[in-house]
Design a protein around this motif. Structure first.
Motif, short mmCIF file in Angstrom:
data_model
loop_
_atom_site.label_atom_id
_atom_site.label_comp_id
_atom_site.label_asym_id
_atom_site.label_seq_id
_atom_site.Cartn_x
_atom_site.Cartn_y
_atom_site.Cartn_z
N ARG A 1 -39.79 57.54 13.94
CA ARG A 1 -39.80 57.37 15.39
C ARG A 1 -40.34 58.64 16.04
N LEU A 2 -41.53 58.52 16.61
CA LEU A 2 -42.22 59.67 17.19
C LEU A 2 -41.96 59.75 18.69
N GLN A 3 -41.76 60.95 19.17
CA GLN A 3 -41.63 61.20 20.62
C GLN A 3 -40.62 60.22 21.23
N THR A 4 -39.52 60.02 20.54
CA THR A 4 -38.55 59.01 20.96
C THR A 4 -37.46 59.62 21.84
N ASN A 5 -36.88 58.76 22.69
CA ASN A 5 -35.71 59.20 23.46
C ASN A 5 -34.42 58.89 22.70
N GLY A 6 -34.56 58.31 21.50
CA GLY A 6 -33.39 57.97 20.70
C GLY A 6 -32.64 56.75 21.20
N VAL A 7 -33.18 56.09 22.23
CA VAL A 7 -32.52 54.95 22.86
C VAL A 7 -33.30 53.66 22.64
N SER A 8 -34.62 53.71 22.86
CA SER A 8 -35.48 52.52 22.77
C SER A 8 -36.52 52.70 21.67
N ALA A 9 -36.81 51.60 20.97
CA ALA A 9 -37.80 51.65 19.90
C ALA A 9 -38.62 50.36 19.85
N PHE A 10 -39.85 50.46 19.37
CA PHE A 10 -40.70 49.30 19.15
C PHE A 10 -40.55 48.82 17.72
N VAL A 11 -40.51 47.51 17.54
CA VAL A 11 -40.49 46.91 16.20
C VAL A 11 -41.62 45.89 16.14
N SER A 12 -42.60 46.16 15.30
CA SER A 12 -43.77 45.29 15.20
C SER A 12 -43.44 44.02 14.42
N ILE A 13 -43.78 42.84 14.98
CA ILE A 13 -43.45 41.57 14.31
C ILE A 13 -44.68 40.77 13.89
#
Length: 481
Positions: free
Chosen positions: A162-174
């Motif tokens: 997880r790059l440049q993350t806020n640790g709260v939201s993440a993308f998951v590719s489907i």
């Protein structure tokens, strides 16, 4: 067409936790859509195993990669400027290697590698696992290129960092690729045909993110509603699947249900939807599960049936209205956003008025609005003359933007006096005494920090608003913590 990341977010180098044993430095930048940012996380994960730590310092990098976008002309111009900057640094640090990833790679491979000699390697969106081999080629003094599009690659087996993350939201590719041949879009040619990722690997990635403390995921694809897993392979080949495969296949509504049930306390979002593929069962699943956010990004592109047909959008104005009606009936407080292109070839004043009247009908919460610019390699570039004058495009775009501003204000004012649940994401840009987060409808909410922290779900009573932001007072934690 995927929505484009805000220009302010572009150009930021992406950094992950360093590994002590890694001796080489990778500098990676992403431009364009959310898929590119997600892909950069996959690339960083692959190269971490090859001895690379990421860095924000361009001058110390052994390898510099730029993940590119071909959707908008501005993104392409920006990437060219960045490549000039990289090469200026390379003259000081001749050992540094420069590479181009992503959607510009296939179209401009010869220009970048042979004619202009401004990069050492060119890698398409389906070839990131080949990066270790390509880097070896470059280190042995050869240019390296792999832009082959795959029928199977989904990177489902790669655990993204997880790059440049806020640790709260993440993308998951489907999903990867796109089968919708919209005449203005180059994505099917740069990212290939549609294929979906094993639902079990998606659920595992979401569970892993929850274990790491993430509170929200966005399921990502060029066209998420087209998600279809029947054991692997291209979506277009589903007709050849066995009866067992067809009977046990998972569609997007099924995947949403799996993810929502796997992590009931985690917010679930998705992007991007396509009107021709969004089915009633998706809306029904959204209505059933509280943790699936009440927000849909639903690009329309034009309100004119004639222009929609010319764009090869496989929905009509009336079909779009029916979809909107179903959303508002089943999820009355659903936030809806759009993409609109104005000034598409042959667009008349009547066509433009059709777009404005469609906007009046829907009253979108917000949108991404563009004047048409011809993109090389698209059907529109080959078949249609870009015949709407620039001053007409600008005037129509201004009218669309102004109307959207009115509708955005209309929608934010509906929250006045109400209490909404907000997931705190970061400090407000305008005040270090305030938090910024979003409600379920994806509207930004700003409120005093008090004793709350990033990652908390907080109930906030709304007292004021602009067309883009809700302003309120926290009244306690929500029951989602």
């Amino acid at each position: 067409m995927e929505k484009i990341i805000d220009e302010k977010k572009q150009g930021n180098s992406l950094v992950m936790e360093p590994k002590a044993e890694n001796g080489r430095k990778l500098f990676i930048e992403s431009y364009g859509c959310q898929m590119n940012f997600s892909d950069s996380e996959i690339v960083a994960s692959i190269l971490s195993k090859e001895g690379f730590n990421t860095t924000q310092n361009l001058e110390e990098a052994d390898l510099v990669l730029v993940n590119t976008c071909s959707i908008r002309e501005k993104a392409e111009q920006t990437v060219r400027k960045r490549l000039e900057k990289y090469n200026a640094v390379k003259r000081i640090n001749p050992g540094m290697k420069v590479g181009v990833l992503g959607c510009m790679a296939e179209r401009l491979k010869s220009k970048f590698l042979e004619e202009e000699k401004i990069v050492d390697l060119v890698v398409g969106p389906d070839a990131y696992k080949d990066l270790p081999n390509l880097i070896n080629e470059v280190e042995e003094g050869r240019n390296a290129v792999n832009v082959i599009l795959s029928k199977e690659e989904t990177y489902g087996d790669i655990s993204p960092v997880r790059l440049q993350t806020n640790g709260v939201s993440a993308f998951v590719s489907i999903t990867r690729g796109c089968d919708n041949m919209c005449t203005f879009c180059v994505v099917p040619f740069t990212r290939g045909r549609e294929r979906s990722r094993d639902p079990q690997s998606i659920v595992e990635e979401v569970n892993d993110l929850a274990d790491k403390g993430y509170k929200e995921v966005t399921l990502l694809g060029q066209n998420v509603d087209s998600y279809l897993w029947y054991g692997g392979g291209l979506k277009k080949d589903f007709k050849n699947a066995t009866e067992i495969q067809k009977a046990t296949a998972t569609n997007f509504a099924g995947l949403l249900k799996l993810v929502a049930e796997a992590q009931p306390k985690m917010r679930i979002r998705f992007s991007t939807s396509n009107p021709q593929d969004m089915t009633l069962d998706v809306i029904e699943v959204m209505a059933k599960y509280r943790n699936i956010c009440n927000y849909i990004h639903l690009p329309v592109q034009s309100g004119s049936d004639r222009i929609l047909k010319k764009m090869n959008r496989l929905h009509t104005r009336e079909e779009y209205f029916t979809l909107i009606d179903n959303i508002k009936k089943l999820i009355p407080d659903c936030g809806i956003s759009h993409d609109i292109i104005t000034g598409f070839p042959t667009e008349t004043e009547e066509d433009h008025q059709d777009t404005l009247s469609l906007m009046e009908y829907v009253k979108y919460d917000f949108g991404f609005m563009f004047a048409y610019s011809e993109r090389p390699g698209t059907m529109a570039e080959r078949k249609f003359e870009d015949d709407v004058p620039e001053d007409v495009k600008k005037r129509r775009l201004t009218e669309i933007v102004n109307l959207q501003q009115e509708h955005s204000k209309y929608n934010t004012e509906k929250f006045l006096g109400k209490t909404v649940e907000v997931l705190i994401e970061k400090e407000s840009k305008k005040s270090n005494a305030h938090w910024s987060g979003r409600n379920t409808q994806n509207t930004v909410v700003v409120f005093p920090k008090e004793n709350y922290k990033v990652g908390d779900f907080v109930n906030v009573t709304i007292q004021d608003c602009t067309s883009a932001t809700l302003i309120g007072t926290p009244v306690g934690y929500s029951d989602n913590n």
